[in-house]
Design a protein around this motif. Sequence first.
Motif, PDB file in Angstrom:
ATOM      1  N   TYR A 157      41.031  70.155 110.078  1.00  5.72           N
ATOM      2  CA  TYR A 157      41.595  70.552 111.364  1.00  5.72           C
ATOM      3  C   TYR A 157      42.609  71.698 111.301  1.00  5.72           C
ATOM      4  CZ  TYR A 157      39.719  65.927 112.442  1.00  5.72           C
ATOM      5  OH  TYR A 157      38.906  64.835 112.559  1.00  5.72           O
ATOM      6  N   VAL A 158      43.396  71.771 110.216  1.00  2.00           N
ATOM      7  CA  VAL A 158      44.529  72.694 110.247  1.00  2.00           C
ATOM      8  C   VAL A 158      44.617  73.583 109.011  1.00  2.00           C
ATOM      9  CG1 VAL A 158      45.897  71.185 111.723  1.00  2.00           C
ATOM     10  CG2 VAL A 158      46.037  70.910 109.243  1.00  2.00           C
ATOM     11  N   ARG A 159      43.591  73.526 108.127  1.00  2.00           N
ATOM     12  CA  ARG A 159      43.696  74.244 106.865  1.00  2.00           C
ATOM     13  C   ARG A 159      42.634  75.329 106.786  1.00  2.00           C
ATOM     14  NH1 ARG A 159      44.107  68.700 103.241  1.00  2.00           N
ATOM     15  NH2 ARG A 159      45.893  67.812 104.396  1.00  2.00           N
ATOM     16  N   PRO A 160      43.014  76.603 106.959  1.00  2.00           N
ATOM     17  CA  PRO A 160      42.039  77.690 106.893  1.00  2.00           C
ATOM     18  C   PRO A 160      41.761  78.118 105.456  1.00  2.00           C
ATOM     19  CG  PRO A 160      44.187  78.564 107.462  1.00  2.00           C
ATOM     20  CD  PRO A 160      44.348  77.071 107.366  1.00  2.00           C
ATOM     21  N   TYR A 161      40.496  78.466 105.235  1.00  2.00           N
ATOM     22  CA  TYR A 161      40.074  78.984 103.933  1.00  2.00           C
ATOM     23  C   TYR A 161      39.236  80.229 104.200  1.00  2.00           C
ATOM     24  CZ  TYR A 161      41.392  74.471 101.860  1.00  2.00           C
ATOM     25  OH  TYR A 161      42.065  73.353 101.456  1.00  2.00           O
ATOM     26  N   PRO A 162      39.375  81.240 103.371  1.00  3.02           N
ATOM     27  CA  PRO A 162      38.581  82.455 103.578  1.00  3.02           C
ATOM     28  C   PRO A 162      37.109  82.209 103.256  1.00  3.02           C
ATOM     29  CG  PRO A 162      39.824  82.608 101.540  1.00  3.02           C
ATOM     30  CD  PRO A 162      40.298  81.346 102.219  1.00  3.02           C
ATOM     31  N   VAL A 163      36.256  82.917 103.965  1.00  3.23           N
ATOM     32  CA  VAL A 163      34.822  82.906 103.695  1.00  3.23           C
ATOM     33  C   VAL A 163      34.368  84.346 103.632  1.00  3.23           C
ATOM     34  CG1 VAL A 163      34.411  80.679 104.794  1.00  3.23           C
ATOM     35  CG2 VAL A 163      34.225  82.770 106.151  1.00  3.23           C
ATOM     36  N   GLU A 164      33.180  84.535 103.083  1.00  3.52           N
ATOM     37  CA  GLU A 164      32.658  85.889 102.989  1.00  3.52           C
ATOM     38  C   GLU A 164      32.384  86.439 104.383  1.00  3.52           C
ATOM     39  OE1 GLU A 164      29.330  86.156 100.430  1.00  3.52           O
ATOM     40  OE2 GLU A 164      30.224  84.893  98.879  1.00  3.52           O
ATOM     41  N   SER A 165      32.665  87.708 104.541  1.00  3.57           N
ATOM     42  CA  SER A 165      32.413  88.349 105.831  1.00  3.57           C
ATOM     43  C   SER A 165      30.923  88.529 106.042  1.00  3.57           C
ATOM     44  CB  SER A 165      33.127  89.693 105.889  1.00  3.57           C
ATOM     45  OG  SER A 165      32.597  90.555 104.895  1.00  3.57           O
ATOM     46  N   LEU A 166      30.552  88.784 107.269  1.00  2.00           N
ATOM     47  CA  LEU A 166      29.162  88.996 107.638  1.00  2.00           C
ATOM     48  C   LEU A 166      28.983  90.432 108.093  1.00  2.00           C
ATOM     49  CD1 LEU A 166      28.485  85.720 109.672  1.00  2.00           C
ATOM     50  CD2 LEU A 166      27.953  86.173 107.270  1.00  2.00           C
ATOM     51  N   ASP A 167      27.775  90.901 107.924  1.00  2.00           N
ATOM     52  CA  ASP A 167      27.474  92.256 108.378  1.00  2.00           C
ATOM     53  C   ASP A 167      27.178  92.185 109.870  1.00  2.00           C
ATOM     54  OD1 ASP A 167      26.814  94.850 108.691  1.00  2.00           O
ATOM     55  OD2 ASP A 167      24.923  94.745 107.568  1.00  2.00           O
ATOM     56  N   MET A 168      28.210  92.458 110.696  1.00  2.00           N
ATOM     57  CA  MET A 168      28.073  92.349 112.158  1.00  2.00           C
ATOM     58  C   MET A 168      29.019  93.336 112.805  1.00  2.00           C
ATOM     59  SD  MET A 168      30.033  88.688 112.636  1.00  2.00           S
ATOM     60  CE  MET A 168      30.629  88.952 114.278  1.00  2.00           C
ATOM     61  N   PRO A 169      28.721  93.754 114.023  1.00  2.00           N
ATOM     62  CA  PRO A 169      29.570  94.735 114.694  1.00  2.00           C
ATOM     63  C   PRO A 169      31.017  94.250 114.801  1.00  2.00           C
ATOM     64  CG  PRO A 169      27.531  94.435 115.884  1.00  2.00           C
ATOM     65  CD  PRO A 169      27.578  93.367 114.842  1.00  2.00           C
ATOM     66  N   ALA A 170      31.932  95.201 114.711  1.00  2.00           N
ATOM     67  CA  ALA A 170      33.349  94.853 114.798  1.00  2.00           C
ATOM     68  C   ALA A 170      33.728  94.312 116.168  1.00  2.00           C
ATOM     69  CB  ALA A 170      34.189  96.083 114.456  1.00  2.00           C
ATOM     70  N   SER A 171      32.896  94.600 117.171  1.00  2.00           N
ATOM     71  CA  SER A 171      33.222  94.173 118.534  1.00  2.00           C
ATOM     72  C   SER A 171      32.902  92.713 118.797  1.00  2.00           C
ATOM     73  CB  SER A 171      32.450  95.041 119.539  1.00  2.00           C
ATOM     74  OG  SER A 171      31.048  94.867 119.349  1.00  2.00           O
ATOM     75  N   VAL A 172      32.245  92.056 117.853  1.00  2.00           N
ATOM     76  CA  VAL A 172      31.757  90.698 118.096  1.00  2.00           C
ATOM     77  C   VAL A 172      32.641  89.685 117.390  1.00  2.00           C
ATOM     78  CG1 VAL A 172      29.833  89.104 117.759  1.00  2.00           C
ATOM     79  CG2 VAL A 172      29.401  91.477 118.412  1.00  2.00           C
ATOM     80  N   THR A 173      32.973  88.650 118.083  1.00  2.00           N
ATOM     81  CA  THR A 173      33.616  87.473 117.492  1.00  2.00           C
ATOM     82  C   THR A 173      32.576  86.372 117.453  1.00  2.00           C
ATOM     83  OG1 THR A 173      35.838  88.027 118.224  1.00  2.00           O
ATOM     84  CG2 THR A 173      35.395  85.707 117.758  1.00  2.00           C
TER      85      THR A 173
END
Length: 864
Positions: A157-173
Amino acid sequence: MCGWRRSRPRRIRVGWHGQRGVVEERAARAVKERAASADYAKIREENIARYGWDTAVLDLLGQLYSERTHFIFELIQNAEDAGATELSFELFSDRLEVRHDGRPFTEADVRGLCGVGQSRKSLTSIGQFGIGFKSVYAYTRTPRVYSSAEHFRIETYVRPYPVESLDMPASVTLFVFPFDHDTVTATVAVQEISAALNALRPGTLLFLANIARLRVRGVQVADSVIERSQTRGTPRQVTLSKGGGRRSEKWLVWARQVEGLGPVSQQIEVAFPAQAGRITGGGGTFPLSVFFPTEKETFLGFVVQGPYRTTPARDNVPEHDPSNQALVRQTAALLADVLGELRADGLLAVDVLQALPLDAARFQPGSMFRPLFESVRGVLRQAELIPVAGGGYRAAAGVKLARDAGLATLLDADQLGMLYGAGRPAWFAHESITESGTPVLWRYLRDEIGIEEVTADGMVARLSGEFLSAQTDEWIARLYAFLFTDSALWRAAGFAGGQPGPARVKPIIRLEDGGQVAPFDAAGRPAVYLPGPVPSGLPTVRRAVAGSAAARQLLDALDLTEPDVVAEVLELVLPRYDHMDIAELDLAEHDADLDRVVRALDEAAAGRRTELLERLGQTAFLIGENAASGEQRLMAPPALYQRAKDLEIYFDGNPGVWFAADRYGPWLVQLRGMGVRQAVAVRARAPDQLGYVTITVAFGRNERGRDGFDPDADIDGLDFALRRPSHDRSEYVWNALLAPNRRLVAGAVERSVLQSFSDSSLENVTSAMGLAAEREAWLPGRDGTFRRPGELSLDELPPTYTRDEGLAQALHMLQPVVAEAARQLGIPPEVLRGLSARPDLVALIERELGGQPGRAGPRGGHGA
């Protein structure tokens, strides 16, 4: 992670449309300003310090809502707050992906998403990573976020971990929610989420300011797009469509800024569904909307929206929260103004009124939306907002409700005002407002607004000669057509003492001379006639009105006829004799009147003849001559006797008897048909088929005469004749009156406490007329003097008298043997008859005389 496989970095299909260039440029600037992502390790350490290692209590975050799929609306809210214009949900068998083109994530967003109660959201932000986002944990344990420089997953619930980025437009969340919950399987997740996505309606976007396009697709999801467009202005016109415009909605939305409820200006809104340029009213009720529908029912046919404070799960709205109460009051003021704007634009139709808070039971004092009810009630009472027949709007004081069909087309505003408006014009409410078609609105206008109902019978009761005289012939004909549709307005009373239709006694009939009269008089007889082929002196319906086919239906239903000789007698001849003194009588005219009466009796049909005879029997129009004084006066036929020698002898000198004048010789037969008597009236109750005459029927007391005997029988003039006998008169009384009616002189009366007379007693009774005949000395003896019947035997009467033994016995006349014994012994016969009934007295006399009982013979001989 259950249902989610890690693989090498791959390109995720975005499939985006719309304003991508603008959004990408905005995202690029944000990336340039913030080249590095948030420090996930630091955030994780801070949250562990804040919440501890044991996060079991946070498991409740996935159970915030009664419906697990409510997280979909939370994600739409987050996208709206991020300024997104386009949003998509794509469902896979093992995950849900959500994309939008809003503002890219910042470190503050990461902290808000991984915290509890740390959102930057104010009251005007409807979903920016507040506690509502945690509802996604109903299906996932490790949600992932990819937004510009931020790409991380969240565990516990409260612990973020980094993941690999995806090849997607910068405008998209992109949000990825793997179905890895340990109690909800992927299969269940797909079933529930697909059902929720398929159920999304165009109204989801109604109150959003940014999102213009929402797409859903994937496993078990029908690929569809909801789009929103709007035009600025007041009101704001919003068009919502789903499926390429095949299913669209149009709304008119009014908004108002609200101050004083927080540091940021807020907005309340009301929205009415519209179609083809008019407001439709929705056809149902809508829940309160806090940007999206809540579970708070409003019972309104339009949508109320505002920044209401909700429960933590955002599924309910506290009624007594001061901020919420203030919002309702200001919405009530906005609604009152909206009604005025709708009126100005000609859009305030009946559908709008039906959408308003009308049912007082739903808006009780103290309830949350009571201010809306009171605001609408106040403005409808005072302002010209009620649509009326013929177009336009009026205030309640000048409006009436037409309860009966046809009233609105029959009465215009001036006519309605003359009848109901105290001299001012009045209007009927719009014709679509009816008791059956719009019952709730009808009761509201009547009971809450105070608008009077106009009924057909109430309208007829107000019709006056003055009002009707001012109307045209054409309107009078339309009035008749309206009346004909409801027979209760004009039919006769169905039973004795019943009330006739009100139109029968109102001056609804337009006469040829322009006057107005009622169709029937007080006795229920027709007072007017249809116009005949030639003019008549009788009152007739105006020919122009009677010639209307619509009007003629009522006139025929009232059984009005053209004038004839019967009508002339009833309406012209006989009324002249009412209160007429004989001194005023014109004999020539009287003879002509009698000719008309005789002709009317000859020509009248059965029903009319009965009516005519009844009227003749009530009208003093014949000359009568008193049997004692010869005085003349006008008399009704049943009060007269036809002159005959026997009747003159019998009634001679009787001041209570009148004979028809001698001048009526040519009409003797007709006079008898009118009720003039040719025989002395005998008044007695008729026996039934078994010969019984009912005398008394009461509880515990029942009496009846046997063999046709009526103890109350009476013969007209008998007492007078008996007290003043003459030889001819007495003979007539004996032969013509008493002998034919001897069963009425004396007889047996049966009495019982039971109506069945199963246990009864009998008593021999002499009637009143019999007692009078016994009491008076009116029978001639051999010496010519008049004696009482008890003093004579039948043999002593003159030979012209009928030898009626039954009558002699009924009058207790002497029997021959008694008469002879009385003559020889010099004892009155009544004493001998008395002794026969008293054997004790006979025994006493025998002892006094010293005689032996055996010498006197059998005692039965005394009663011979």
